[in-house]
Design a protein around this motif. Structure first.
Motif: not given
Length: 94
Positions: A32-41, A43-52, A78-82
């Protein structure tokens, strides 16, 4: 029943239990995480694993550049994208 067969069955059952309780759910989360990273575009609003919190402004091969505030851009692996909080093509709530 032979005690050696019982021991082998016990080990096989224990491995099967560990597989279904720990290994399989972890593999599912990784997919699921790899799929989410593959679909990243952009202007997407994201949260990193550190909470940023940030908005994706550029996607590179192994990294993404996030806009954290006006004129503040930081590059993350990319792996830091939570998680993706809001996709770029979703309508804005105001």
């Amino acid at each position: 029943m032979d005690p050696q067969v019982v021991s082998i069955l016990y080990i096989v059952a224990l491995f099967a239990l560990l597989y279904f309780l720990f290994i399989r759910p972890q593999q599912k989360r990784q997919k699921q995480h790899q799929k989410m990273l593959g679909e990243l575009q952009v202007n997407d609003e994201i949260t990193t694993v550190g909470g940023i919190l940030g908005t994706v402004v550029k996607i590179k091969e192994d990294t993404v550049v996030l806009r954290l505030a006006d004129n503040v851009r930081v590059e993350f692996l990319k792996n830091a994208v939570g998680q993706v909080r809001k996709k770029a093509n979703e309508p804005k709530e105001d």
